[in-house]
Design a protein around this motif. Structure first.
Motif, PDB file in Angstrom:
ATOM      1  N   THR A 108       0.852  -1.189   0.000  1.00 30.07           N
ATOM      2  CA  THR A 108       0.000   0.000   0.000  1.00 30.07           C
ATOM      3  C   THR A 108       0.890   1.242   0.000  1.00 30.07           C
ATOM      4  N   TYR A 109       0.317   2.383  -0.317  1.00 34.17           N
ATOM      5  CA  TYR A 109       1.040   3.658  -0.305  1.00 34.17           C
ATOM      6  C   TYR A 109       0.360   4.615   0.659  1.00 34.17           C
ATOM      7  N   THR A 110       1.163   5.460   1.281  1.00 33.11           N
ATOM      8  CA  THR A 110       0.662   6.597   2.043  1.00 33.11           C
ATOM      9  C   THR A 110       1.175   7.863   1.364  1.00 33.11           C
ATOM     10  N   VAL A 111       0.290   8.825   1.154  1.00 30.32           N
ATOM     11  CA  VAL A 111       0.662  10.094   0.531  1.00 30.32           C
ATOM     12  C   VAL A 111       0.539  11.193   1.576  1.00 30.32           C
ATOM     13  N   LEU A 112       1.561  12.037   1.665  1.00 29.08           N
ATOM     14  CA  LEU A 112       1.570  13.179   2.579  1.00 29.08           C
ATOM     15  C   LEU A 112       1.914  14.427   1.793  1.00 29.08           C
ATOM     16  N   ILE A 113       1.100  15.472   1.922  1.00 23.92           N
ATOM     17  CA  ILE A 113       1.385  16.768   1.312  1.00 23.92           C
ATOM     18  C   ILE A 113       1.725  17.728   2.444  1.00 23.92           C
ATOM     19  N   GLU A 114       2.865  18.428   2.302  1.00 21.85           N
ATOM     20  CA  GLU A 114       3.305  19.406   3.303  1.00 21.85           C
ATOM     21  C   GLU A 114       3.504  20.756   2.631  1.00 21.85           C
ATOM     22  N   HIS A 115       3.377  21.825   3.437  1.00 24.61           N
ATOM     23  CA  HIS A 115       3.582  23.172   2.912  1.00 24.61           C
ATOM     24  C   HIS A 115       4.239  24.051   3.962  1.00 24.61           C
ATOM     25  N   GLY A 116       4.762  25.191   3.504  1.00 29.23           N
ATOM     26  CA  GLY A 116       5.391  26.151   4.403  1.00 29.23           C
ATOM     27  C   GLY A 116       5.795  27.390   3.635  1.00 29.23           C
ATOM     28  N   ASP A 117       6.403  28.338   4.346  1.00 25.70           N
ATOM     29  CA  ASP A 117       6.829  29.592   3.726  1.00 25.70           C
ATOM     30  C   ASP A 117       8.337  29.683   3.544  1.00 25.70           C
ATOM     31  N   ASP A 118       9.087  28.706   4.046  1.00 30.27           N
ATOM     32  CA  ASP A 118      10.537  28.687   3.891  1.00 30.27           C
ATOM     33  C   ASP A 118      10.885  27.855   2.654  1.00 30.27           C
ATOM     34  N   ALA A 119      11.801  28.348   1.819  1.00 26.56           N
ATOM     35  CA  ALA A 119      12.137  27.679   0.564  1.00 26.56           C
ATOM     36  C   ALA A 119      12.652  26.258   0.757  1.00 26.56           C
ATOM     37  N   SER A 120      13.277  25.971   1.883  1.00 25.16           N
ATOM     38  CA  SER A 120      13.766  24.608   2.138  1.00 25.16           C
ATOM     39  C   SER A 120      12.773  23.798   2.969  1.00 25.16           C
ATOM     40  N   LEU A 121      11.624  24.379   3.255  1.00 25.04           N
ATOM     41  CA  LEU A 121      10.548  23.769   4.040  1.00 25.04           C
ATOM     42  C   LEU A 121      11.006  23.317   5.427  1.00 25.04           C
ATOM     43  N   THR A 122      11.884  24.112   6.045  1.00 28.74           N
ATOM     44  CA  THR A 122      12.241  23.832   7.438  1.00 28.74           C
ATOM     45  C   THR A 122      11.038  24.073   8.343  1.00 28.74           C
ATOM     46  N   ASP A 123      10.047  24.791   7.838  1.00 35.22           N
ATOM     47  CA  ASP A 123       8.806  25.047   8.583  1.00 35.22           C
ATOM     48  C   ASP A 123       7.656  24.156   8.099  1.00 35.22           C
ATOM     49  N   ALA A 124       7.970  23.044   7.444  1.00 33.80           N
ATOM     50  CA  ALA A 124       6.949  22.182   6.839  1.00 33.80           C
ATOM     51  C   ALA A 124       5.915  21.711   7.847  1.00 33.80           C
TER      52      ALA A 124
END
Length: 142
Positions: free
Chosen positions: A56-72
């Motif tokens: 099976t697969y699990t999909v996760l979508i993350e977002h943030g305002d830092d270009a390297s997504l250190t704030d994901a």
């Protein structure tokens, strides 16, 4: 009725580059996409032939305002078009899947993680950005 012009109004960038099969449960992490200058975002994934009969697969979508997504942070379902729990499994051989993002953060990434995988998992995908503030969009390879 004539078809509308989609070609000049989308930008496509690599999310998951094609590569050798994953033969374990290693998570596949997409390239980070910058949403600046666009009003819509879609992840289109392409699965190859799956060799494991209970994977099976699990999909996760993350977002943030830092270009390297250190704030994901995980994206709340209210900001997704479609759901991360889209029932991707061993029966999804050679199929495409999509999930849209309508949140307010600038940077987005996806992670696709197989479970119970002892066979081969092939994954490729692209970020499709639409509703550009400037058009036409370049036809150059991104």
């Amino acid at each position: 009725m004539a078809m509308a012009d989609l070609h000049n109004n989308v930008k496509c960038t690599t999310a998951f580059a094609p590569k050798a099969a994953v033969t374990d449960n290693t998570a596949q992490v997409s390239n980070i996409v910058d949403t600046a200058g666009f009003g819509s975002l879609e992840l289109v994934g392409i699965l190859g032939s799956n060799a494991d009969a209970d994977m099976t697969y699990t999909v996760l979508i993350e977002h943030g305002d830092d270009a390297s997504l250190t704030d994901a942070a995980a994206v709340d379902d209210a900001f997704l078009l479609g759901v991360e729990a889209m029932s991707l499994d061993y029966t999804s051989d050679n199929k495409c899947f999509k999930i849209g993002y309508c949140g307010d953060k600038r940077y987005v990434r996806a992670t696709v993680t197989p479970a119970n995988n002892t066979g081969n998992v092939f994954l490729a995908g692209a970020w499709i950005q639409g509703h550009p503030r400037k058009s036409p969009q370049s036809t150059q390879v991104n």
